[in-house]
Motif scaffolding. Structure first.
Motif, PDB file in Angstrom:
ATOM      1  N   UNK A 147       1.819   4.616  -2.894  1.00  0.00           N
ATOM      2  CA  UNK A 147       1.370   6.087  -2.345  1.00  0.00           C
ATOM      3  C   UNK A 147       2.702   6.613  -2.543  1.00  0.00           C
ATOM      4  N   UNK A 148       3.663   6.123  -2.325  1.00  0.00           N
ATOM      5  CA  UNK A 148       5.037   6.799  -2.151  1.00  0.00           C
ATOM      6  C   UNK A 148       6.191   6.285  -2.618  1.00  0.00           C
ATOM      7  N   UNK A 149       6.671   6.969  -3.884  1.00  0.00           N
ATOM      8  CA  UNK A 149       7.728   6.370  -4.577  1.00  0.00           C
ATOM      9  C   UNK A 149       8.947   6.477  -3.943  1.00  0.00           C
ATOM     10  N   UNK A 150       9.259   7.542  -3.062  1.00  0.00           N
ATOM     11  CA  UNK A 150      10.389   7.458  -1.907  1.00  0.00           C
ATOM     12  C   UNK A 150      10.171   6.417  -1.001  1.00  0.00           C
ATOM     13  N   UNK A 151       9.268   5.912  -0.681  1.00  0.00           N
ATOM     14  CA  UNK A 151       9.149   4.434   0.172  1.00  0.00           C
ATOM     15  C   UNK A 151       9.706   3.583  -0.272  1.00  0.00           C
ATOM     16  N   UNK A 152       8.998   3.406  -1.762  1.00  0.00           N
ATOM     17  CA  UNK A 152       9.596   2.096  -2.621  1.00  0.00           C
ATOM     18  C   UNK A 152      10.880   2.125  -2.846  1.00  0.00           C
ATOM     19  N   UNK A 153      11.405   3.068  -3.106  1.00  0.00           N
ATOM     20  CA  UNK A 153      12.825   3.222  -3.475  1.00  0.00           C
ATOM     21  C   UNK A 153      13.695   2.813  -2.159  1.00  0.00           C
ATOM     22  N   UNK A 157       0.767  -1.179  -0.057  1.00  0.00           N
ATOM     23  CA  UNK A 157      -0.022  -0.011  -0.138  1.00  0.00           C
ATOM     24  C   UNK A 157       0.961   1.287   0.047  1.00  0.00           C
ATOM     25  N   UNK A 158       1.913   1.290   0.997  1.00  0.00           N
ATOM     26  CA  UNK A 158       2.647   2.652   0.951  1.00  0.00           C
ATOM     27  C   UNK A 158       3.539   2.573  -0.229  1.00  0.00           C
ATOM     28  N   UNK A 159       4.020   1.611  -0.764  1.00  0.00           N
ATOM     29  CA  UNK A 159       4.860   1.822  -2.312  1.00  0.00           C
ATOM     30  C   UNK A 159       4.045   2.246  -3.124  1.00  0.00           C
TER      31      UNK A 159
END
Length: 281
Positions: A200-206, A196-198
């Protein structure tokens, strides 16, 4: 979260994060892969290339402690990352059972409620807020919801203003979830939340792809509350006896400091509605 194995994903990410000069190897010409080659890690660890490839591909499920130590040294892993590597190799029967309980014990709730001058809250493996005292709620009152620390950092607009060292907060909470993942790679809540968070946020995914590992520890934070301003706090985290998947987080201010005064203001703000309600009765 990934099509590979938890162990293979971790090894691959940490291998790709290193350059040949980081481990004393020469670098000649253009390289077709980021970071080290598998063969180079195998050489540094003193194992065959075929064996190391099987580790990354998930075809070797029982590496010896000696092999894991050698691989950890080859990949320049620190103590926490080495522990994480070893946990990823545990079988299901070797892992502590986590029944997925989110209820916080009544005794702990009463303890936190008694800390009128100290923000305290309990988080789960995915950094869900399971409980918090009134001062902790007041401290985070600028957010849409006091529900999950990682969501608050990456998604809530208030996060970048509240966490004055935002990049540090972002790295920390991602690494903390990764550490919790190592204890239970099959956790449905962590898998659901990371997906879910990935999205919503590319920064978290990276950051999640980096496989950095760091548990909560005692350190300082620079926060900024929309009503009481700058806060310089120390915090500590404690594993909850009887619920090892829960952590108690406690914030502290230096005595007689500006932050201590701000905490007192927040405490007054938090208790004011109750006092008004009592007066009306």
């Amino acid at each position: 979260m990934s099509n590979g194995t938890p162990l293979g994903d971790f090894l691959r990410a940490r291998r790709e994060a290193l350059k040949p000069h980081d481990v004393g190897l020469p670098e000649h010409g253009r390289r077709r892969v980021p970071g080290l080659r598998r063969e180079e890690v195998a050489l540094l660890a003193g194992v065959s290339s075929d064996y190391y490839i099987r580790l990354e591909q998930g075809r070797e499920n029982s590496p010896s402690p000696q092999v894991l130590d050698a691989v950890a040294q080859a990949l320049k892993l620190d103590a926490e990352a080495t522990d994480h590597l070893n946990r990823l190799c545990l079988t299901a029967s070797q892992r502590p059972r986590d029944r997925g309980e989110t209820a916080v014990s009544q005794q702990l709730l009463q303890l936190m409620d008694g800390w009128e001058h100290t923000p305290a809250f309990v988080v789960g493996p995915a950094l869900d807020i399971l409980a918090g005292n009134s001062l902790a709620t007041a401290l985070h009152s600028g957010f849409d919801a006091f529900d999950n620390l990682a969501r608050m950092v990456f998604v809530d607009p208030a996060g970048r203003e509240f966490y004055q060292e935002w990049e540090r907060a972002a790295h920390s909470c991602t690494a903390e979830i990764r550490a919790a993942y190592g204890h239970d790679p099959k956790s449905p809540r962590i898998a659901e939340f990371v997906t879910q968070l990935s999205a919503q946020s590319k920064e978290f995914a990276e950051l999640w792809k980096r496989h950095d590992v760091k548990g909560k520890s005692q350190e300082g934070k620079h926060l900024k509350h929309p009503q009481v301003g700058d806060l310089h706090i120390k915090f500590a985290a404690f594993t909850v006896n009887g619920s090892p998947h829960q952590q108690l987080v406690v914030y502290q201010a230096e005595p007689a400091s500006q932050t201590a005064t701000a905490f007192e203001t927040l405490r007054t703000m938090a208790t004011r509605p109750k006092q008004a309600e009592t007066a009306q009765r």
